[in-house]
Motif scaffolding. Structure first.
Motif, PDB file in Angstrom:
ATOM      1  N   ARG A 129      12.052 -12.977 -40.873  1.00 35.42           N
ATOM      2  CA  ARG A 129      12.439 -11.744 -41.155  1.00 35.42           C
ATOM      3  C   ARG A 129      11.400 -10.669 -42.523  1.00 35.42           C
ATOM      4  NH1 ARG A 129      17.286 -13.332 -39.303  1.00 35.42           N
ATOM      5  NH2 ARG A 129      17.980 -12.793 -41.578  1.00 35.42           N
ATOM      6  N   ILE A 130      10.999  -9.358 -42.287  1.00 33.83           N
ATOM      7  CA  ILE A 130      10.523  -8.952 -43.484  1.00 33.83           C
ATOM      8  C   ILE A 130      10.951  -8.252 -43.855  1.00 33.83           C
ATOM      9  CG2 ILE A 130       8.557  -8.293 -44.602  1.00 33.83           C
ATOM     10  CD1 ILE A 130       6.900  -9.810 -42.524  1.00 33.83           C
ATOM     11  N   SER A 131      11.856  -8.272 -45.211  1.00 33.10           N
ATOM     12  CA  SER A 131      12.092  -6.757 -45.819  1.00 33.10           C
ATOM     13  C   SER A 131      11.279  -5.983 -45.907  1.00 33.10           C
ATOM     14  CB  SER A 131      13.722  -7.406 -46.941  1.00 33.10           C
ATOM     15  OG  SER A 131      11.801  -7.185 -47.914  1.00 33.10           O
ATOM     16  N   PRO A 132      11.572  -4.457 -45.785  1.00 32.58           N
ATOM     17  CA  PRO A 132      11.012  -3.742 -46.624  1.00 32.58           C
ATOM     18  C   PRO A 132      10.419  -3.804 -47.688  1.00 32.58           C
ATOM     19  CG  PRO A 132      13.625  -2.441 -46.332  1.00 32.58           C
ATOM     20  CD  PRO A 132      13.526  -4.207 -46.163  1.00 32.58           C
ATOM     21  N   GLU A 133      10.820  -4.284 -48.476  1.00 33.19           N
ATOM     22  CA  GLU A 133      10.169  -4.859 -49.805  1.00 33.19           C
ATOM     23  C   GLU A 133       9.034  -5.748 -49.941  1.00 33.19           C
ATOM     24  OE1 GLU A 133      13.830  -5.412 -49.614  1.00 33.19           O
ATOM     25  OE2 GLU A 133      14.163  -3.113 -50.237  1.00 33.19           O
ATOM     26  N   GLY A 134       8.367  -6.489 -48.343  1.00 31.50           N
ATOM     27  CA  GLY A 134       7.543  -7.014 -47.891  1.00 31.50           C
ATOM     28  C   GLY A 134       8.293  -8.476 -48.462  1.00 31.50           C
ATOM     29  N   ALA A 135       9.403  -9.883 -48.324  1.00 30.01           N
ATOM     30  CA  ALA A 135       9.632 -10.170 -48.881  1.00 30.01           C
ATOM     31  C   ALA A 135      10.352 -11.142 -47.634  1.00 30.01           C
ATOM     32  CB  ALA A 135      11.094 -10.534 -49.546  1.00 30.01           C
ATOM     33  N   PHE A 136       9.956 -12.794 -47.441  1.00 28.41           N
ATOM     34  CA  PHE A 136      10.556 -13.207 -45.866  1.00 28.41           C
ATOM     35  C   PHE A 136      11.828 -13.426 -46.071  1.00 28.41           C
ATOM     36  CE2 PHE A 136       5.746 -13.620 -46.954  1.00 28.41           C
ATOM     37  CZ  PHE A 136       5.306 -12.451 -45.681  1.00 28.41           C
ATOM     38  N   GLU A 137      12.718 -13.758 -45.547  1.00 23.90           N
ATOM     39  CA  GLU A 137      13.631 -14.285 -44.989  1.00 23.90           C
ATOM     40  C   GLU A 137      13.764 -14.754 -44.043  1.00 23.90           C
ATOM     41  OE1 GLU A 137      16.129 -10.832 -44.449  1.00 23.90           O
ATOM     42  OE2 GLU A 137      15.526 -10.190 -47.065  1.00 23.90           O
ATOM     43  N   SER A 138      13.594 -16.318 -43.762  1.00 28.04           N
ATOM     44  CA  SER A 138      14.220 -17.337 -42.541  1.00 28.04           C
ATOM     45  C   SER A 138      14.600 -16.621 -41.473  1.00 28.04           C
ATOM     46  CB  SER A 138      14.118 -18.782 -43.075  1.00 28.04           C
ATOM     47  OG  SER A 138      14.327 -19.852 -42.036  1.00 28.04           O
ATOM     48  N   SER A 173      12.365 -29.702 -34.667  1.00 31.07           N
ATOM     49  CA  SER A 173      11.202 -30.654 -34.938  1.00 31.07           C
ATOM     50  C   SER A 173      10.828 -30.741 -36.216  1.00 31.07           C
ATOM     51  CB  SER A 173      10.009 -30.361 -33.625  1.00 31.07           C
ATOM     52  OG  SER A 173      10.020 -28.816 -33.656  1.00 31.07           O
ATOM     53  N   PHE A 174      10.978 -29.346 -36.627  1.00 38.31           N
ATOM     54  CA  PHE A 174      10.193 -28.877 -38.289  1.00 38.31           C
ATOM     55  C   PHE A 174      10.678 -30.156 -39.015  1.00 38.31           C
ATOM     56  CE2 PHE A 174      11.039 -27.273 -42.646  1.00 38.31           C
ATOM     57  CZ  PHE A 174       9.789 -27.107 -42.779  1.00 38.31           C
ATOM     58  N   TYR A 175      11.286 -30.573 -38.992  1.00 37.47           N
ATOM     59  CA  TYR A 175      12.171 -31.430 -39.510  1.00 37.47           C
ATOM     60  C   TYR A 175      11.495 -32.785 -39.628  1.00 37.47           C
ATOM     61  CZ  TYR A 175      15.077 -35.417 -41.780  1.00 37.47           C
ATOM     62  OH  TYR A 175      15.714 -37.111 -42.634  1.00 37.47           O
ATOM     63  N   GLU A 204      17.269 -25.225 -44.573  1.00 32.51           N
ATOM     64  CA  GLU A 204      18.018 -25.141 -46.026  1.00 32.51           C
ATOM     65  C   GLU A 204      17.139 -25.394 -47.050  1.00 32.51           C
ATOM     66  OE1 GLU A 204      18.659 -26.744 -43.185  1.00 32.51           O
ATOM     67  OE2 GLU A 204      20.362 -25.269 -42.201  1.00 32.51           O
ATOM     68  N   GLU A 205      16.618 -26.826 -46.790  1.00 32.78           N
ATOM     69  CA  GLU A 205      15.900 -27.207 -48.896  1.00 32.78           C
ATOM     70  C   GLU A 205      14.843 -26.521 -48.448  1.00 32.78           C
ATOM     71  OE1 GLU A 205      15.854 -32.245 -48.167  1.00 32.78           O
ATOM     72  OE2 GLU A 205      15.353 -31.419 -46.778  1.00 32.78           O
ATOM     73  N   LEU A 206      13.692 -26.303 -47.024  1.00 30.99           N
ATOM     74  CA  LEU A 206      12.303 -24.957 -47.990  1.00 30.99           C
ATOM     75  C   LEU A 206      12.897 -23.314 -48.158  1.00 30.99           C
ATOM     76  CD1 LEU A 206       9.792 -25.570 -47.233  1.00 30.99           C
ATOM     77  CD2 LEU A 206       9.758 -24.054 -44.832  1.00 30.99           C
ATOM     78  N   ASP A 207      14.166 -23.138 -47.450  1.00 31.78           N
ATOM     79  CA  ASP A 207      14.513 -21.853 -48.399  1.00 31.78           C
ATOM     80  C   ASP A 207      14.710 -21.493 -49.607  1.00 31.78           C
ATOM     81  OD1 ASP A 207      14.552 -21.070 -45.436  1.00 31.78           O
ATOM     82  OD2 ASP A 207      16.973 -21.252 -45.129  1.00 31.78           O
ATOM     83  N   ALA A 233       5.091 -23.371 -49.988  1.00 26.02           N
ATOM     84  CA  ALA A 233       5.654 -24.644 -50.786  1.00 26.02           C
ATOM     85  C   ALA A 233       5.399 -25.703 -50.274  1.00 26.02           C
ATOM     86  CB  ALA A 233       7.697 -24.536 -51.599  1.00 26.02           C
ATOM     87  N   LEU A 234       5.302 -25.486 -48.415  1.00 29.53           N
ATOM     88  CA  LEU A 234       5.268 -26.907 -48.328  1.00 29.53           C
ATOM     89  C   LEU A 234       3.577 -27.197 -48.070  1.00 29.53           C
ATOM     90  CD1 LEU A 234       5.999 -28.252 -45.822  1.00 29.53           C
ATOM     91  CD2 LEU A 234       5.753 -26.896 -44.427  1.00 29.53           C
ATOM     92  N   TYR A 235       2.922 -25.792 -48.255  1.00 24.36           N
ATOM     93  CA  TYR A 235       1.021 -26.751 -48.217  1.00 24.36           C
ATOM     94  C   TYR A 235       0.821 -26.910 -49.483  1.00 24.36           C
ATOM     95  CZ  TYR A 235       2.135 -22.969 -44.707  1.00 24.36           C
ATOM     96  OH  TYR A 235       2.132 -22.258 -43.419  1.00 24.36           O
TER      97      TYR A 235
END
Length: 201
Positions: A97-106, A112-114, A122-125, A131-133
């Motif tokens: 989700r993207i907040s009105p301020e442009g912040a990314f919220e999982s 399968s991501f794990y 939770e760790e990625l949040d 950070a993953l890249y």
């Protein structure tokens, strides 16, 4: 447990009843405590109106809430189907989700991501958006995310660093969701495929 619509209706009936009691009390006070026929009729009409409007109010709320619940259930079922299909055709899928301020919220991410990264959602949040890249790909990732915020689809090949320290190649496709009322992107979906083996060939 009482339903939400019943609680709202009871609250409405309570306030309406209080209003009838107050207006009747003022009316009787004006007549020095004498209960006239007109006051009795007004009181009966007031209580009748409270009863009738409360029933109608409850029926309207019940229909509205039933529609909202059906929509929410259909949305949850649709998202679950999307996750299952995405899990079958890609290494992992996710939504932000993207907040009105442009912040990314999982919003959600497939299990399968794990398996692909070694990280839990939770760790990625707790980390930054990139950070993953791999550090050499981080700025390109930021550029592609800015394109998503503008409502453009984005795809590309990126290196990630897993929790174990391994470098893997992913092909990621991102699709934004434009909200016409808010005139902005409010969410985006992404799917990732591990192309490490192809890159090594």
């Amino acid at each position: 447990m009482k339903s939400t619509e019943l609680r709202i209706t009871l609250l409405y009936a309570g306030f309406s009843s209080l209003w009838v009691l107050l207006t009747n009390g003022l009316h009787n006070l004006a007549f020095l405590g004498r209960l006239s026929l007109q006051a009795f009729l007004d009181s009966a009409a007031g209580w009748g109106m409270v009863l009738v409007t409360s029933v109608l109010f409850y029926m309207i709320l019940r229909r509205l809430f039933r529609g909202w619940r059906a929509t929410e259930e259909a949305l949850r079922a649709s998202e679950e189907r999307y996750r299952i299909v995405s899990d079958l055709i890609s290494d992992y899928a996710y939504s932000f989700r993207i907040s009105p301020e442009g912040a990314f919220e999982s919003d959600w991410i497939t299990d399968s991501f794990y398996r692909t990264t070694g990280y839990t959602a939770e760790e990625l949040d707790t980390k930054s958006d990139v950070a993953l890249y791999h550090p050499d790909d981080a700025e390109r990732v930021r550029d592609d995310l800015r394109r998503v915020l503008r409502g453009e689809k984005s795809n590309g090949e990126y290196r990630i660093i897993t929790k174990a320290g391994d470098v893997r190649w992913l092909y990621i496709f991102r699709r934004p969701v434009w909200d016409a009322e808010q005139q902005r992107v409010t969410q985006f979906y992404g799917v990732a495929q591990d192309i490490t083996a192809r890159k090594a060939a």
